[in-house]
Design a protein around this motif. Structure first.
Motif, PDB file in Angstrom:
ATOM      1  N   VAL A   1       0.561   5.373  -9.209  1.00 24.04           N
ATOM      2  CA  VAL A   1      -0.114   4.952 -10.440  1.00 24.04           C
ATOM      3  C   VAL A   1       0.887   4.358 -11.427  1.00 24.04           C
TER       4      VAL A   1
ATOM      5  N   TYR B   1       0.835  -1.187   0.000  1.00 22.19           N
ATOM      6  CA  TYR B   1       0.000   0.000   0.000  1.00 22.19           C
ATOM      7  C   TYR B   1       0.875   1.244   0.000  1.00 22.19           C
TER       8      TYR B   1
ATOM      9  N   GLY C   1       1.577   0.752 -10.921  1.00 20.09           N
ATOM     10  CA  GLY C   1       0.465  -0.185 -11.010  1.00 20.09           C
ATOM     11  C   GLY C   1      -0.459  -0.201  -9.812  1.00 20.09           C
ATOM     12  N   MET C   2      -0.362   0.782  -8.944  1.00 22.41           N
ATOM     13  CA  MET C   2      -1.229   0.833  -7.776  1.00 22.41           C
ATOM     14  C   MET C   2      -2.539   1.537  -8.131  1.00 22.41           C
ATOM     15  N   GLN C   3      -3.591   1.147  -7.416  1.00 21.02           N
ATOM     16  CA  GLN C   3      -4.904   1.748  -7.621  1.00 21.02           C
ATOM     17  C   GLN C   3      -5.467   2.201  -6.289  1.00 21.02           C
ATOM     18  N   ILE C   4      -6.309   3.218  -6.332  1.00 24.71           N
ATOM     19  CA  ILE C   4      -6.951   3.703  -5.112  1.00 24.71           C
ATOM     20  C   ILE C   4      -7.953   2.647  -4.635  1.00 24.71           C
ATOM     21  N   VAL C   5      -7.824   2.277  -3.359  1.00 25.94           N
ATOM     22  CA  VAL C   5      -8.740   1.292  -2.774  1.00 25.94           C
ATOM     23  C   VAL C   5      -9.561   1.878  -1.629  1.00 25.94           C
TER      24      VAL C   5
ATOM     25  N   PHE D   1      -3.648   3.671  -1.751  1.00 26.20           N
ATOM     26  CA  PHE D   1      -3.350   2.950  -2.984  1.00 26.20           C
ATOM     27  C   PHE D   1      -2.901   1.547  -2.625  1.00 26.20           C
ATOM     28  N   SER D   2      -3.155   0.589  -3.514  1.00 25.66           N
ATOM     29  CA  SER D   2      -2.709  -0.778  -3.261  1.00 25.66           C
ATOM     30  C   SER D   2      -2.349  -1.464  -4.573  1.00 25.66           C
ATOM     31  N   CYS D   3      -1.478  -2.444  -4.441  1.00 25.84           N
ATOM     32  CA  CYS D   3      -1.139  -3.335  -5.544  1.00 25.84           C
ATOM     33  C   CYS D   3      -1.043  -4.735  -4.966  1.00 25.84           C
TER      34      CYS D   3
ATOM     35  N   ARG E   1       1.023  10.687  -5.851  1.00 27.25           N
ATOM     36  CA  ARG E   1      -0.058   9.886  -6.460  1.00 27.25           C
ATOM     37  C   ARG E   1       0.404   9.342  -7.811  1.00 27.25           C
TER      38      ARG E   1
ATOM     39  N   ARG F   1      -0.958  -8.942  -9.482  1.00 26.14           N
ATOM     40  CA  ARG F   1      -0.872  -7.862 -10.465  1.00 26.14           C
ATOM     41  C   ARG F   1       0.585  -7.548 -10.756  1.00 26.14           C
TER      42      ARG F   1
END
Length: 186
Positions: free
Chosen positions: A152, A137, A155-159, A176-178, A148, A182
């Motif tokens: 991104v 995270y 490859g992290m996305q907002i969770v 954010f998490s990956c 931010r 993935r």
């Protein structure tokens, strides 16, 4: 300041342009140059740290190496041997659980050159391959566009999102998490 005494420190990761190594007490001056800089600190920590707060910060990470086996690490520019920032893994509280977070801070002179993305990616790879983490995270102030963008690009996305009082200022944070799967498909 150049810090080339790498034979006394543990190298954690190497990228094309960077080395990540455990910090040592001699890194205090460089850390103060980053963390006592109001402009460098205002987005992530609201205000600059005092020299005493930086010394305590460094001691916490040296202790984390002993207790957890990881922490924030010194980021060394391979070309010069200079410490240009810190990036690594910490445990953070989120929704009443502990999460493995990637965090980073760099000298302003080294912003916008891709170093944070490169170092954070190395930390993500370390978390998955060495620590066996299933997810990593980054908890980033919503107003911090550059951090931010690093998340991104890796490859992290907002969770999740949250608001909390941090250093006596109400702030909005993005989580954010990956996931490891993935990362392995990259």
């Amino acid at each position: 300041m150049t810090n080339t005494n790498l034979d006394q420190t543990k190298i954690i990761a190497e990228t094309e342009r960077l080395l990540l190594r455990e910090m040592i007490p001699d890194d205090l001056e460089v850390l103060c140059g980053i963390m006592c800089d109001q402009q460098a600190m205002e987005a992530a920590y609201v205000t600059a740290f005092t020299a005493e707060e930086v010394a305590a910060w460094l001691q916490r990470h040296l202790k984390r190496y002993e207790t957890l086996g990881f922490g924030l690490w010194a980021v060394i520019l391979k070309q010069t041997g200079q410490m240009i920032g810190q990036c690594g893994l910490t445990m953070q509280s989120w929704n009443d659980q502990e999460i493995l977070e990637i965090g980073y801070l760099f000298q302003r002179a080294h912003w916008h050159r891709g170093y944070a993305t490169e170092a954070a990616r190395a930390c993500m790879d370390y978390a998955f391959s060495v620590l066996g983490a299933s997810a990593v995270y980054s908890v980033i102030p919503a107003a911090h566009d550059a951090s931010r963008a690093v998340a991104v690009r890796n490859g992290m996305q907002i969770v999740d999102r949250c608001s909390k009082n941090f250093r006596n200022v109400d702030m909005d944070f993005l989580h954010f998490s990956c996931q490891r799967s993935r990362n392995e498909s990259r």
